[in-house]
Design a protein around this motif. Structure first.
Motif, short mmCIF file in Angstrom:
data_model
loop_
_atom_site.label_atom_id
_atom_site.label_comp_id
_atom_site.label_asym_id
_atom_site.label_seq_id
_atom_site.Cartn_x
_atom_site.Cartn_y
_atom_site.Cartn_z
N VAL A 126 0.84 -1.21 0.00
CA VAL A 126 0.00 0.00 0.00
C VAL A 126 0.87 1.26 0.00
O VAL A 126 0.54 2.26 -0.64
N ILE A 127 1.97 1.22 0.70
CA ILE A 127 2.85 2.38 0.77
C ILE A 127 3.65 2.52 -0.51
O ILE A 127 3.68 3.58 -1.14
N LYS A 128 4.30 1.40 -0.92
CA LYS A 128 5.15 1.41 -2.11
C LYS A 128 4.41 1.97 -3.33
O LYS A 128 4.97 2.74 -4.11
N ASP A 129 3.16 1.56 -3.47
CA ASP A 129 2.38 1.98 -4.63
C ASP A 129 1.78 3.37 -4.48
O ASP A 129 1.12 3.87 -5.39
N ASN A 130 1.94 3.98 -3.33
CA ASN A 130 1.31 5.28 -3.08
C ASN A 130 2.30 6.24 -2.44
O ASN A 130 2.21 6.56 -1.26
N LEU A 131 3.26 6.66 -3.23
CA LEU A 131 4.22 7.65 -2.78
C LEU A 131 4.42 8.66 -3.91
O LEU A 131 4.43 8.29 -5.08
N PRO A 132 4.61 9.93 -3.58
CA PRO A 132 4.88 10.89 -4.65
C PRO A 132 6.26 10.62 -5.25
O PRO A 132 7.15 10.12 -4.57
N ASP A 133 6.42 10.96 -6.50
CA ASP A 133 7.68 10.76 -7.21
C ASP A 133 8.82 11.50 -6.49
O ASP A 133 8.72 12.69 -6.18
N SER A 134 9.92 10.78 -6.23
CA SER A 134 11.03 11.36 -5.44
C SER A 134 11.63 12.59 -6.09
O SER A 134 11.94 13.58 -5.42
N LYS A 135 11.81 12.53 -7.41
CA LYS A 135 12.45 13.64 -8.12
C LYS A 135 11.56 14.89 -8.03
O LYS A 135 12.02 15.99 -7.73
N ALA A 136 10.26 14.67 -8.27
CA ALA A 136 9.31 15.79 -8.21
C ALA A 136 9.26 16.38 -6.80
O ALA A 136 9.19 17.59 -6.61
N LEU A 137 9.36 15.49 -5.80
CA LEU A 137 9.31 15.94 -4.42
C LEU A 137 10.54 16.78 -4.08
O LEU A 137 10.45 17.79 -3.39
N LEU A 138 11.68 16.35 -4.62
CA LEU A 138 12.92 17.11 -4.36
C LEU A 138 12.81 18.50 -4.99
O LEU A 138 13.16 19.50 -4.36
N GLU A 139 12.28 18.56 -6.21
CA GLU A 139 12.12 19.86 -6.88
C GLU A 139 11.18 20.75 -6.09
O GLU A 139 11.42 21.93 -5.90
N HIS A 140 10.09 20.16 -5.64
CA HIS A 140 9.09 20.91 -4.89
C HIS A 140 9.67 21.44 -3.59
O HIS A 140 9.49 22.61 -3.22
N THR A 141 10.42 20.57 -2.88
CA THR A 141 11.02 20.96 -1.60
C THR A 141 12.04 22.07 -1.82
O THR A 141 12.11 23.03 -1.04
N THR A 142 12.80 21.97 -2.92
CA THR A 142 13.80 22.99 -3.23
C THR A 142 13.12 24.33 -3.47
O THR A 142 13.54 25.36 -2.95
N ARG A 143 12.03 24.31 -4.25
CA ARG A 143 11.30 25.55 -4.56
C ARG A 143 10.75 26.17 -3.30
O ARG A 143 10.82 27.38 -3.10
N GLN A 144 10.24 25.32 -2.39
CA GLN A 144 9.62 25.82 -1.16
C GLN A 144 10.62 26.54 -0.28
O GLN A 144 10.27 27.46 0.46
N ARG A 145 11.89 26.10 -0.36
CA ARG A 145 12.89 26.67 0.54
C ARG A 145 13.49 27.95 0.01
O ARG A 145 14.29 28.58 0.67
N LYS A 146 13.11 28.34 -1.21
CA LYS A 146 13.72 29.55 -1.78
C LYS A 146 13.03 30.78 -1.25
O LYS A 146 11.85 30.79 -1.02
#
Lengths: 221, 187
Positions: free
Chosen positions: B167-187
């Motif tokens: 259930v977890i493995k199949d339901n996680l946001p894409d790691s790369k997209a999450l990294l980009e999002h987190t980077t944008r949030q911290r700017k």
């Protein structure tokens, strides 16, 4: 086997009062132990090693921490003793009660703390925030007798223990709760008519005195 | 009432939303998902959650439930027929302990167990799900690795076991997209 129930608490804590109130509503006998927060007992440190805070309910030697968790625990353990339930049985109504209790803790405590510890512009902001939160709660109460509807419940327990702190907040902030939220004050009076409430809450003036001591000690004058 | 329509208002990068998704999936509850754009919140979201205006919001049979910890308890209580999918212990004391850790949000007490409540996923595990996946981009950005096999072995193993669950493995946001999002949030 008789239940052994102990409550570690301090008289002025609105969180401790919730535990006292729940125990009174359910008619549970317990031993009350007043903690000196400047010199915490070994029992407290052992029973709540993570937060080292009151209240802690110790039921047959096992500790339960966090006031709202304690109230739910009391409601669940003593649900069959012919006393009123604090939480509704319907999951949706329960969710509503939990939401408002969570809201009280997230918003009211912080604004109240700032009212007692700040000056000038910060104090005015704290006052504005505090009144805004109370107004939201008053709107949620609406025409109901209690937050729980016809019956006193979890949401009422969460908020009523702040009412004896109103005097302190009003004095620090120089305002009147009644003036801004008259319906809420009616609800407070209604709750205070219940013996479980009036005997669980502390004297507002004594609470204010303890705040003055705290302010002096920590240089908040 | 369990058969009424279930809708989740969420945001793809929110760990709080994922807790709700995981709980629904573990219970086998079908739901519709509505992605919210924070710069342009839907009218429904503002109506359902006027107090906090945030996600997640669970709407069941037209009635909204908000605050992820409140939603988790609601899900657990509403879909409670199958003991195999219970997410909280049945003993009142054990439940109070679980609620304490859900509330706490920082500390960990796994002991020798695979998951917080033994061998099965429960609400406490879901509440710490952010550690298993959302800490990674933060660690990468900050350049500090806190959660490693040699620093926090039991917790590290928990994140492996947690992300291994279907259930977890199949339901996680894409790691790369999450990294980009987190980077944008911290700017």
């Amino acid at each position: 086997m008789a239940d052994e129930v102990v409550l570690l608490d301090t008289f002025f804590s609105m969180f401790g009062m919730r535990a006292r109130l729940a125990l009174a509503e359910k008619g549970i006998e317990y031993e009350y132990k007043e903690e000196n927060l400047g010199d915490k007992s070994p029992v407290l440190l052992e029973m709540n090693p993570v937060h080292k805070k009151i209240p802690v309910l110790i039921h047959n030697g096992k500790p339960v921490c966090e006031s709202l968790i304690i109230v739910q625990y009391i409601d669940e353990v003593w649900k069959d003793n012919n006393s009123p339930s604090l939480l509704p049985s319907d999951p949706y109504q329960k969710a509503q009660a939990r939401f408002w209790a969570d809201f009280v803790d997230k918003k009211l405590y912080d604004a109240g703390r700032r009212l007692c510890t700040t000056k000038g512009d910060e104090l005015e902001t704290a006052k504005k925030d505090f009144i805004e939160v109370l107004k939201l709660l008053e709107a949620e109460l609406g025409e109901k007798s209690y937050f729980g509807g016809e019956n006193f419940g979890f949401g009422d327990v969460a908020l009523i223990t702040y009412s004896n702190w109103f005097y302190s907040y009003e004095t620090c902030g120089n305002f009147s709760v009644e003036e801004h939220c008259p319906k809420l004050m009616e609800w407070v009076k209604r709750c205070m008519e219940k013996e479980s409430v009036s005997k669980s809450l502390a004297d507002p003036k004594k609470i204010y005195d303890s705040i003055l001591v705290f302010k002096k000690k920590h240089g908040f004058e | 009432m369990e058969e009424s329509k279930v809708i989740v208002h969420g945001f793809w990068a929110s760990a709080y939303v994922y807790r709700v998704i995981w709980a629904l999936k573990l219970k086998g509850v079908k739901y519709d998902y509505i992605e919210e754009d924070f710069s342009n919140k839907s009218q429904s979201l503002l109506e359902y959650n006027p107090v906090h205006k945030k996600v997640p919001v669970l709407v069941h049979g037209g009635r909204p439930v908000v605050e992820s910890s409140v939603i988790l308890e609601y899900i657990e209580e509403t879909w409670s027929d199958d003991p195999l999918t219970s997410l909280l212990p049945s003993d009142a004391y054990e439940r109070s302990v679980a609620r304490f850790w859900i509330d706490f949000g920082q500390h960990v007490a796994l002991g020798g167990k695979k998951f917080f409540d033994g061998n099965r996923l429960g609400l406490v595990d879901l509440s710490y799900g952010w550690l298993a996946h959302w800490l990674e981009p933060i660690q990468e950005l900050v350049g500090v690795k806190v959660l490693e096999p040699n620093t926090l072995p039991r917790l590290y193993q928990w994140t492996i076991d947690f992300k291994h669950e279907p259930v977890i493995k199949d339901n996680l946001p894409d790691s790369k997209a999450l990294l980009e999002h987190t980077t944008r949030q911290r700017k």
